[in-house]
Design a protein around this motif. Structure first.
Motif, short mmCIF file in Angstrom:
data_model
loop_
_atom_site.label_atom_id
_atom_site.label_comp_id
_atom_site.label_asym_id
_atom_site.label_seq_id
_atom_site.Cartn_x
_atom_site.Cartn_y
_atom_site.Cartn_z
N GLN A 76 35.47 -16.20 18.69
CA GLN A 76 36.07 -15.41 19.75
C GLN A 76 36.29 -16.25 20.99
OE1 GLN A 76 33.52 -11.98 20.31
NE2 GLN A 76 34.77 -10.77 18.90
N ALA A 77 37.25 -15.85 21.79
CA ALA A 77 37.51 -16.55 23.04
C ALA A 77 36.23 -16.61 23.87
CB ALA A 77 38.61 -15.84 23.81
N GLY A 78 36.01 -17.77 24.45
CA GLY A 78 34.79 -17.99 25.23
C GLY A 78 33.66 -18.59 24.41
N GLY A 79 33.82 -18.60 23.11
CA GLY A 79 32.79 -19.12 22.23
C GLY A 79 32.81 -20.63 22.11
N GLN A 134 46.89 -30.04 15.96
CA GLN A 134 48.28 -29.64 15.77
C GLN A 134 48.33 -28.13 15.58
OE1 GLN A 134 50.38 -31.68 12.62
NE2 GLN A 134 52.36 -31.18 13.53
N ALA A 135 48.97 -27.48 16.51
CA ALA A 135 49.15 -26.03 16.45
C ALA A 135 50.45 -25.74 15.69
CB ALA A 135 49.19 -25.45 17.85
N PRO A 136 50.57 -24.55 15.13
CA PRO A 136 51.79 -24.21 14.39
C PRO A 136 53.03 -24.41 15.25
CG PRO A 136 50.11 -22.56 14.02
CD PRO A 136 49.58 -23.46 15.09
N GLY A 137 53.99 -25.12 14.70
CA GLY A 137 55.25 -25.32 15.40
C GLY A 137 55.21 -26.36 16.50
N LYS A 138 54.08 -27.02 16.64
CA LYS A 138 53.94 -28.02 17.71
C LYS A 138 53.62 -29.39 17.14
CE LYS A 138 52.57 -24.83 21.38
NZ LYS A 138 51.60 -24.58 22.48
N GLU A 139 53.81 -30.41 17.95
CA GLU A 139 53.47 -31.75 17.53
C GLU A 139 51.97 -32.00 17.65
OE1 GLU A 139 57.69 -34.00 18.69
OE2 GLU A 139 55.81 -34.56 19.68
N ARG A 140 51.51 -32.95 16.89
CA ARG A 140 50.11 -33.33 16.98
C ARG A 140 49.85 -33.96 18.35
NH1 ARG A 140 47.42 -36.39 11.92
NH2 ARG A 140 48.47 -34.60 10.98
N LEU A 159 32.82 -33.37 18.18
CA LEU A 159 33.56 -32.76 19.29
C LEU A 159 32.91 -31.42 19.59
CD1 LEU A 159 36.03 -33.09 21.21
CD2 LEU A 159 37.28 -31.61 19.61
N GLN A 160 32.22 -31.35 20.71
CA GLN A 160 31.62 -30.10 21.15
C GLN A 160 32.66 -29.35 21.96
OE1 GLN A 160 28.51 -28.63 20.66
NE2 GLN A 160 29.43 -26.89 21.74
N MET A 161 32.98 -28.13 21.53
CA MET A 161 34.01 -27.34 22.18
C MET A 161 33.39 -26.08 22.75
SD MET A 161 37.12 -27.80 19.42
CE MET A 161 36.30 -26.86 18.15
N ASN A 162 33.45 -25.94 24.05
CA ASN A 162 32.93 -24.76 24.74
C ASN A 162 34.06 -24.03 25.44
OD1 ASN A 162 30.26 -25.53 24.05
ND2 ASN A 162 30.13 -26.85 25.86
N GLY A 163 33.83 -22.79 25.74
CA GLY A 163 34.84 -22.02 26.45
C GLY A 163 36.16 -21.99 25.73
N LEU A 164 36.12 -21.78 24.43
CA LEU A 164 37.35 -21.83 23.65
C LEU A 164 38.33 -20.75 24.05
CD1 LEU A 164 35.73 -22.79 20.27
CD2 LEU A 164 37.60 -24.03 21.36
N LYS A 165 39.59 -21.11 23.98
CA LYS A 165 40.69 -20.21 24.34
C LYS A 165 41.62 -20.04 23.14
CE LYS A 165 40.67 -22.12 29.05
NZ LYS A 165 41.50 -22.78 30.10
N PRO A 166 42.35 -18.95 23.09
CA PRO A 166 43.29 -18.78 21.97
C PRO A 166 44.26 -19.95 21.83
CG PRO A 166 43.02 -16.71 23.12
CD PRO A 166 42.28 -17.75 23.93
N GLU A 167 44.62 -20.58 22.92
CA GLU A 167 45.55 -21.71 22.84
C GLU A 167 44.91 -22.97 22.26
OE1 GLU A 167 44.88 -19.79 25.52
OE2 GLU A 167 44.89 -20.99 27.39
N GLY A 221 42.44 -32.25 8.05
CA GLY A 221 42.13 -31.44 9.21
C GLY A 221 41.16 -30.32 8.91
N THR A 222 40.63 -29.78 10.00
CA THR A 222 39.78 -28.60 9.92
C THR A 222 40.35 -27.56 10.87
OG1 THR A 222 37.49 -27.78 10.04
CG2 THR A 222 38.12 -29.45 11.65
N LEU A 223 40.49 -26.34 10.39
CA LEU A 223 41.17 -25.30 11.16
C LEU A 223 40.21 -24.62 12.13
CD1 LEU A 223 43.65 -23.50 11.69
CD2 LEU A 223 42.88 -22.05 9.79
N VAL A 224 40.65 -24.54 13.36
CA VAL A 224 39.94 -23.80 14.40
C VAL A 224 40.83 -22.63 14.83
CG1 VAL A 224 39.02 -23.85 16.75
CG2 VAL A 224 38.63 -25.79 15.20
N THR A 225 40.30 -21.44 14.72
CA THR A 225 41.04 -20.24 15.13
C THR A 225 40.23 -19.52 16.19
OG1 THR A 225 41.97 -20.02 12.91
CG2 THR A 225 42.13 -18.11 14.36
N VAL A 226 40.86 -19.30 17.34
CA VAL A 226 40.20 -18.62 18.45
C VAL A 226 40.89 -17.28 18.67
CG1 VAL A 226 39.45 -18.76 20.84
CG2 VAL A 226 39.70 -20.85 19.48
N SER A 227 40.13 -16.22 18.49
CA SER A 227 40.70 -14.89 18.66
C SER A 227 40.52 -14.40 20.09
CB SER A 227 40.05 -13.91 17.68
OG SER A 227 38.67 -13.79 17.97
N SER A 228 41.48 -13.61 20.54
CA SER A 228 41.42 -13.11 21.93
C SER A 228 40.64 -11.81 22.02
CB SER A 228 42.83 -12.92 22.47
OG SER A 228 43.56 -12.04 21.62
#
Length: 114
Positions: free
Chosen positions: A12-15, A37-43, A78-86, A107-114
């Motif tokens: 979830q967002a903020g996680g 790399q997000a869908p439709g975007k460059e790496r 890579l420690q990721m805090n305060g994750l955002k949907p983007e 790759g490994t998929l990261v999905t952040v829900s709002s």
């Protein structure tokens, strides 16, 4: 060189999440990093750590993400805090050797829900 990334998932967002990359083969490198790399975007570069220890981050993740390495275990994290949907994307581990050649892990998929 083989790179194996892990640790992605749904959060979830903020996680927080921690990605890990196991490196096998040559351990000589000029830099290691995480790209995404997000869908439709460059790496794009997320974070990089150079052999001397210096780091740099994309502006969008600075102060939220931390890259680190464990030379004894040949791992990159890579420690990721305060994750955002983007931040949703497929994250890739990268190693650049002393000759400027890049190696990539799956790759490994990261999905952040709002």
């Amino acid at each position: 060189v083989q790179l194996q990334a892990s640790g992605g998932g749904l959060v979830q967002a903020g996680g927080s999440l921690t990605l890990s990359c196991a490196v096998s083969g040559s351990t000589y490198y000029s830099a290691m990093g995480w790209y995404r790399q997000a869908p439709g975007k460059e790496r794009e570069l997320v974070a990089r750590i150079r052999s001397g220890g210096g780091t740099n981050y994309a502006g969008s993740v600075k102060d939220r993400f931390t890259i680190s390495r464990d030379n004894a275990k040949n791992t990159l994290a890579l420690q990721m805090n305060g994750l955002k949907p983007e931040d949703t994307a497929v994250y890739y581990c990268n190693l650049r050797n002393l000759w400027g050649e890049d190696s990539w892990g799956k790759g490994t998929l990261v999905t952040v829900s709002s």
